[in-house]
Design a protein around this motif. Structure first.
Motif, PDB file in Angstrom:
ATOM      1  N   LYS A   1       9.585   6.792   1.227  1.00 40.27           N
ATOM      2  CA  LYS A   1       9.568   5.456   1.701  1.00 40.27           C
ATOM      3  C   LYS A   1      10.183   5.461  -0.307  1.00 40.27           C
TER       4      LYS A   1
ATOM      5  N   MET B   1       1.052  -1.038  -0.014  1.00 37.46           N
ATOM      6  CA  MET B   1      -0.019   0.036  -0.116  1.00 37.46           C
ATOM      7  C   MET B   1       0.616   1.328  -0.520  1.00 37.46           C
ATOM      8  N   ASN B   2       0.593   2.355  -0.882  1.00 36.52           N
ATOM      9  CA  ASN B   2       1.086   3.372  -1.247  1.00 36.52           C
ATOM     10  C   ASN B   2       1.128   4.308  -0.244  1.00 36.52           C
ATOM     11  N   THR B   3       1.890   5.074   0.764  1.00 30.69           N
ATOM     12  CA  THR B   3       1.862   5.964   1.563  1.00 30.69           C
ATOM     13  C   THR B   3       1.456   7.159   1.809  1.00 30.69           C
ATOM     14  N   VAL B   4       0.314   7.088   2.568  1.00 29.61           N
ATOM     15  CA  VAL B   4      -0.578   8.495   2.258  1.00 29.61           C
ATOM     16  C   VAL B   4      -0.606  10.154   3.318  1.00 29.61           C
ATOM     17  N   ILE B   5      -0.159  10.877   1.692  1.00 24.87           N
ATOM     18  CA  ILE B   5       0.194  12.412   2.200  1.00 24.87           C
ATOM     19  C   ILE B   5      -0.129  12.899   2.569  1.00 24.87           C
TER      20      ILE B   5
ATOM     21  N   ARG C   1       9.526  12.833   6.525  1.00 29.92           N
ATOM     22  CA  ARG C   1       8.042  12.015   7.034  1.00 29.92           C
ATOM     23  C   ARG C   1       7.402  11.137   6.964  1.00 29.92           C
ATOM     24  N   TYR C   2       7.256  11.655   4.636  1.00 30.50           N
ATOM     25  CA  TYR C   2       7.208  10.433   3.906  1.00 30.50           C
ATOM     26  C   TYR C   2       7.135   9.520   3.133  1.00 30.50           C
TER      27      TYR C   2
ATOM     28  N   LYS D   1       6.153  13.414  -1.518  1.00 29.16           N
ATOM     29  CA  LYS D   1       7.051  12.284  -1.460  1.00 29.16           C
ATOM     30  C   LYS D   1       8.426  11.698  -1.076  1.00 29.16           C
TER      31      LYS D   1
ATOM     32  N   GLU E   1       9.131   2.865  -2.749  1.00 25.22           N
ATOM     33  CA  GLU E   1       7.702   3.380  -3.458  1.00 25.22           C
ATOM     34  C   GLU E   1       8.100   4.460  -4.712  1.00 25.22           C
TER      35      GLU E   1
END
Length: 338
Positions: A164, A1-5, A161-162, A157, A167
């Motif tokens: 990855k 699952m991709n990171t939700v920003i 904090r976000y 991205k 990803e």
């Protein structure tokens, strides 16, 4: 699952960039050290990296070889780093210069991303095509002088904090794959190979011998008008099918042609550079078919019709309301074409 920003984070990044006193910072940059201090380091601070995350003169591990230092290493965790090669403000960046990163990149095994920058332009590279060797082209380029919503959405991205890496690299692979496919497809359309013509001929219902005369006729048919006709048929097929989750509606096409007509009234707008791409939930009108050059975004659904130009959103009661935004649309299109 991709990171939700969070959208708030995206808005905050744009606000930080918009409010950055760039002209004042540039005036202070007469050498590379000043470029680092007044342009590059603030840029990474906008992405929430602190001094202990941004290590200058990072020692790339060359084993028994003479130690060499990279300008910066962005430390993400104990295992992952991003390497940064800094140039003086106003230095022209080329992909050839990115090759200088190869020595560091190949010997710093915990790095999958490298950045080449002059404090204004940030060119992001990875090793998509061959492990431990920098690709010849960046998978993302960000300019602090000119950016759009999609640029900000990609840049966020890399926020500490976000971020990855897995990803980002996967997304980069998709970009490189798409560009490679597009290049190969264009090459094949510009000069069709005998193999392609043979496959097409085999599927034709018109009976004929596959000889030089037939091949010549087929090649002559493959022109811009022909490809446009095929494209429109493909678009119609996708509109009638929900299998892709994207349906291009007649209203969206009508809006596209209305906006295109408004734009080409200005001599500075080249009509052949205007295109569109439909997505699930929105419809982009582009320059050069590039996701980095969005003129506007249309959001049409059962509840409302909305047009988004840069960061400005407008509700529409009727398609004709698009005419109210002619000047803003034209200015945006000209800026994207420069």
């Amino acid at each position: 699952m991709n990171t939700v920003i969070p959208k708030q984070a995206i808005s905050q990044l744009r606000k930080s960039l918009d409010n950055f006193k760039l002209d004042d910072a540039i005036e202070l940059c007469t050498n590379e050290a000043q470029t680092r201090k007044f342009l590059i380091e603030p840029f990474f601070h906008f992405l929430n990296y602190e001094s202990n995350n941004l290590i200058p003169e990072y020692n790339a591990d060359f084993g028994d070889r003479i130690s060499q230092k990279i300008d910066y290493a962005v430390l993400l965790n104990k295992k992952e780093t991003i390497l940064v090669e800094a140039k003086k403000y106003n230095s022209k960046l080329t992909d050839r210069e990115a090759g200088q990163l190869n020595g560091y990149f190949g010997n710093t095994k915990n790095s999958k991303i490298a950045i080449l920058t002059n404090g204004i332009e940030y060119r992001f590279y990875s090793d998509i095509l061959e492990p431990n060797i920098i690709d010849s082209k960046p998978f993302f380029v960000f300019s602090i002088l000119s950016y759009c919503d999609s640029d900000i959405e990609t840049l966020i991205k890399f926020d500490r904090r976000y971020i990855k890496i897995i990803e980002i690299v996967k997304s980069a692979q998709e970009v490189v794959f798409a560009e490679s496919f597009e290049g190969a497809f264009f090459k094949e359309m510009a000069a069709p190979s005998k193999e392609l013509l043979k496959i097409i001929h085999k599927n034709m219902t018109f009976g004929s011998k596959f000889n030089e005369d037939t091949q010549g006729k087929m090649i002559n048919l493959i022109n811009s008008a022909f490809l446009k006709s095929i494209y429109e048929k493909k678009m119609l097929e996708e509109s009638n099918s929900n299998s892709l989750g994207v349906i291009t509606t007649e209203l969206e096409i009508q809006a596209y042609h209305t906006i295109r007509t408004l734009l080409i009234q200005n001599k500075k707008v080249a009509k052949e550079r205007i295109s569109y791409k439909d997505f699930k939930g929105f419809f982009n009108i582009l320059v050069d078919d590039s996701s980095k050059k969005v003129i506007c975004k249309l959001i049409f659904n059962d509840k409302f019709m909305k047009i988004v130009i840069d960061t400005n959103e407008y509700l529409l009661e009727h398609i004709d309301d698009l005419m109210k935004h002619k000047n803003e649309l034209t200015n945006r299109a000209i800026m994207m074409m420069e």
